[in-house]
Design an enzyme around this catalytic site. Structure first.
Site, short mmCIF file in Angstrom:
data_model
loop_
_atom_site.label_atom_id
_atom_site.label_comp_id
_atom_site.label_asym_id
_atom_site.label_seq_id
_atom_site.Cartn_x
_atom_site.Cartn_y
_atom_site.Cartn_z
CB SER A 162 -0.70 -0.23 1.45
OG SER A 162 -1.69 1.30 1.35
CE1 TYR A 217 -3.74 -2.33 4.94
CE2 TYR A 217 -3.36 -0.14 4.66
CZ TYR A 217 -3.78 -1.13 4.25
OH TYR A 217 -3.82 -1.62 2.75
#
Length: 300
Positions: A172, A185
């Site tokens: 990401s 995350y």
């Protein structure tokens, strides 16, 4: 003195390699064929994993689909078959190392040797540190990072024996810069990016040239995992756009795939701009999404 001379000798090579890299930007890259390749995609029952499976199906790859959601994986498999691909679907919990290893054995016995591994499965909890439960933090790392180790250890040996394969890490943009209320995350995706970079260097050091590596790093994607995301600087991406970018990167052996591609410019600025300038850019981004905030409760 010897080190200084070595640096001088290296300088012309640095200039040549930089110019070569710039020149390649204007030359269309050769795309490899994945027809008949056995492609394993984790987290294929939803989002990026599902759309990536569709793209590989169109390219006539043989698909092995993993997901913890039985209905999701069956729906993906059905559409891939409709597109003409041979598909094998397995219900696998990617937070469980033993489940990964036992499922990998089944794949080898029932399907064959995986040559393209797409580590896509992921989880996200949108909350601050105190509202994120300990088991949620553990599961974030088990799925987003540790699963990459177990799947790669399971399928890489045959790739190395054949000197042929491709390991894909779905990370990401949050694996390169922090985002408030995505602490677990972001940390896991930083680790995933590190996994990709270290694995790439390890294979190069071992002299294994036939195994390629790619790392996908998109900004916010409209998968439903993050509720109502918005930002002033970056688009909210659709899964099909990200999947097509990933496939293009795999077919051209691109190591780092940013979506959108100009996100790389922000990362360059992040390394050189002063802290106050970066704070101003972060304020301008105005990243927002629904999150659970628990710090005030804990302070009472």
């Amino acid at each position: 003195m010897k080190f200084f001379l070595q640096c001088l000798q290296f300088l012309p090579l640095l200039i040549i390699f930089t110019l070569e890299s710039l020149l390649k930007l204007f030359i269309p890259k050769k795309r490899k064929s994945v027809t008949g390749e056995i492609v394993l995609i984790t987290g294929a029952g939803h989002g990026i994993g599902r759309l990536t499976a569709y793209e590989f199906a169109k390219l006539k790859s043989k698909l092995v689909l993993w997901d913890i959601n039985k209905h999701g994986i069956e729906d993906t498999a059905a559409e891939c078959r409709r597109l003409g691909a041979k598909v094998h679907a397995f219900v696998v919990d990617c937070s469980n190392r033993e489940d990964i290893y036992s499922s990998a054995k089944k794949v080898k016995a029932e399907v064959g040797d995986v040559s393209i591994l797409v580590n896509n499965a992921g989880v996200v909890y949108t909350s601050d540190l105190f509202a994120t439960q300990d088991p949620q933090i553990e599961k974030t790392f088990e799925v987003n990072v540790l699963a990459h180790f177990w799947t790669t250890k399971a399928f890489l040996p045959v790739m190395m024996k054949n000197n042929h394969g491709h390991i894909v890490t779905v990370a990401s943009a949050a694996g390169h810069t922090g985002v408030p209320f995505l602490l677990a995350y972001c940390s896991s995706k930083f680790a995933a990016v590190g996994f990709h970079r270290a694995l790439t260097l390890e294979l190069q050091t071992l002299g294994i040239t036939g195994i390629k590596t790619s790392c996908l790093c998109p900004v916010f994607v409209n998968t439903g995992f993050t509720k109502n995301p918005s930002t002033r600087l970056w688009p909210i991406l659709e899964t099909d756009t990200v999947a097509r970018s990933l496939i293009d990167g795999i077919l051209t052996n691109k190591k780092m795939i940013f979506v959108p591609s100009y996100y790389n410019i922000y990362l360059i600025l992040d390394k050189f701009l002063p802290e106050r300038a970066l704070a101003a850019i972060n304020h301008l981004q105005n990243i927002q999404f629904e999150a659970v905030i628990g710090h005030k409760t804990r302070m009472k």
